[in-house]
Design a protein around this motif. Structure first.
Motif, short mmCIF file in Angstrom:
data_model
loop_
_atom_site.label_atom_id
_atom_site.label_comp_id
_atom_site.label_asym_id
_atom_site.label_seq_id
_atom_site.Cartn_x
_atom_site.Cartn_y
_atom_site.Cartn_z
N LEU A 1 109.43 100.99 51.82
CA LEU A 1 109.70 99.55 51.79
C LEU A 1 110.79 99.26 50.77
O LEU A 1 110.70 99.65 49.61
CB LEU A 1 108.42 98.78 51.44
CG LEU A 1 108.56 97.26 51.32
CD1 LEU A 1 109.01 96.65 52.64
CD2 LEU A 1 107.23 96.65 50.87
N THR B 1 110.89 94.34 54.99
CA THR B 1 109.49 94.03 55.23
C THR B 1 108.88 95.23 55.92
O THR B 1 109.60 96.05 56.52
CB THR B 1 109.25 92.79 56.12
OG1 THR B 1 109.70 93.08 57.44
CG2 THR B 1 109.92 91.55 55.57
N THR C 1 105.57 95.64 58.49
CA THR C 1 104.43 95.05 59.19
C THR C 1 103.64 96.16 59.87
O THR C 1 104.22 96.99 60.57
CB THR C 1 104.90 94.04 60.25
OG1 THR C 1 105.62 92.99 59.60
CG2 THR C 1 103.73 93.46 61.03
N THR D 1 101.74 92.09 56.72
CA THR D 1 103.16 92.29 56.40
C THR D 1 103.35 92.24 54.90
O THR D 1 102.94 91.28 54.25
CB THR D 1 104.04 91.21 57.06
OG1 THR D 1 103.84 91.25 58.47
CG2 THR D 1 105.52 91.44 56.75
N TRP D 2 103.96 93.29 54.37
CA TRP D 2 104.36 93.34 52.97
C TRP D 2 105.86 93.07 52.91
O TRP D 2 106.63 93.64 53.67
CB TRP D 2 104.07 94.73 52.38
CG TRP D 2 102.63 95.07 52.26
CD1 TRP D 2 101.83 94.90 51.16
CD2 TRP D 2 101.80 95.66 53.26
NE1 TRP D 2 100.55 95.35 51.43
CE2 TRP D 2 100.51 95.81 52.72
CE3 TRP D 2 102.01 96.06 54.58
CZ2 TRP D 2 99.45 96.36 53.42
CZ3 TRP D 2 100.96 96.61 55.29
CH2 TRP D 2 99.69 96.75 54.71
N TRP D 3 106.28 92.19 52.01
CA TRP D 3 107.68 91.84 51.83
C TRP D 3 108.16 92.52 50.55
O TRP D 3 107.46 92.49 49.53
CB TRP D 3 107.83 90.32 51.71
CG TRP D 3 107.50 89.59 52.98
CD1 TRP D 3 106.30 89.57 53.62
CD2 TRP D 3 108.37 88.78 53.74
NE1 TRP D 3 106.38 88.79 54.75
CE2 TRP D 3 107.63 88.28 54.84
CE3 TRP D 3 109.70 88.41 53.59
CZ2 TRP D 3 108.19 87.45 55.79
CZ3 TRP D 3 110.25 87.56 54.54
CH2 TRP D 3 109.51 87.10 55.63
N ASP D 4 109.34 93.11 50.58
CA ASP D 4 109.89 93.79 49.41
C ASP D 4 110.27 92.75 48.35
O ASP D 4 111.22 91.99 48.54
CB ASP D 4 111.11 94.61 49.81
CG ASP D 4 111.80 95.25 48.62
OD1 ASP D 4 111.12 95.50 47.60
OD2 ASP D 4 113.02 95.49 48.70
N TRP E 1 113.60 90.12 48.27
CA TRP E 1 113.38 88.72 48.57
C TRP E 1 113.28 87.85 47.32
O TRP E 1 113.72 86.70 47.35
CB TRP E 1 112.10 88.54 49.40
CG TRP E 1 112.22 89.16 50.75
CD1 TRP E 1 111.71 90.36 51.15
CD2 TRP E 1 112.91 88.64 51.87
NE1 TRP E 1 112.04 90.61 52.45
CE2 TRP E 1 112.78 89.57 52.92
CE3 TRP E 1 113.63 87.46 52.10
CZ2 TRP E 1 113.34 89.37 54.18
CZ3 TRP E 1 114.18 87.27 53.35
CH2 TRP E 1 114.03 88.21 54.37
N PHE F 1 110.88 84.85 49.29
CA PHE F 1 109.60 85.03 49.98
C PHE F 1 109.02 83.67 50.35
O PHE F 1 108.60 83.44 51.49
CB PHE F 1 108.63 85.81 49.10
CG PHE F 1 107.24 85.94 49.66
CD1 PHE F 1 107.01 86.66 50.82
CD2 PHE F 1 106.17 85.35 49.02
CE1 PHE F 1 105.72 86.78 51.35
CE2 PHE F 1 104.88 85.46 49.53
CZ PHE F 1 104.66 86.18 50.70
N ALA G 1 108.86 83.17 54.25
CA ALA G 1 107.54 83.53 54.77
C ALA G 1 106.50 82.46 54.55
O ALA G 1 105.71 82.18 55.45
CB ALA G 1 107.07 84.83 54.12
#
Length: 158
Positions: A13, A67, A69, A134-137, A141, A146, A150
């Motif tokens: 990620l 991201t 997912t 879902t993990w967001w970096d 972001w 974020f 999101a």
């Protein structure tokens, strides 16, 4: 699988797509009108010996997978921070969201109910019960990115 706020899957990620391709035993790119995704399968037998692979879908921006997912492969067995990711007997989808939100908040995790799930505001995670996580970096972001991309898109007030 047992998932948490920490992204611990063997996938880079926030890393360049060339590195992320190597993390997958099979992959392809899905070009969309609003961007590009790397879709692949990663080996998770070291985490879950009975599960050979997990599908992962990564949003690609600026040559990075920003991201990750994971569509829930087995929603009846998958958990997030120890909680089931499906409605329990007699629960509606909204009841299941409320149960997960209450449990996460007991653990000190700030949440916000979303149209498409639950946003974990300090962890850069969106949990969509029965569907995906879902993990967001956070390095790509940042908190404002974020929130804008999101969280602010689909908030629901209780």
């Amino acid at each position: 699988m047992r998932y948490t706020t920490e992204f611990t899957l063997p996938f880079g990620l926030g890393h360049p797509t060339a590195e992320c391709e190597k993390d997958c035993y099979d992959y392809f790119y899905n070009d969309k009108t609003f961007g590009r995704d790397l879709e692949g399968f990663i080996d998770v037998r070291d985490r879950d010996p009975e599960n050979e692979g997990v599908k992962i879908v990564a949003m690609v921006r600026d040559g990075l997978c920003v991201t990750a997912t994971v569509p829930l492969d087995d929603p009846e067995a998958d958990t997030f921070c120890g909680q089931p990711l499906i409605p329990l007997s007699g629960e509606s989808y909204r009841d299941a969201q409320s149960r997960l939100i209450a449990d996460l908040e007991k653990q000190g995790i700030r949440t916000q109910r979303q149209f498409n799930g639950i946003a974990l505001l300090d962890h850069f995670v969106i949990v969509d019960i029965r569907d995906s996580i879902t993990w967001w970096d956070p390095t790509y972001w940042g908190h404002d990115g974020f929130t804008e991309n999101a969280v602010a898109l689909y908030p629901i007030e209780d």
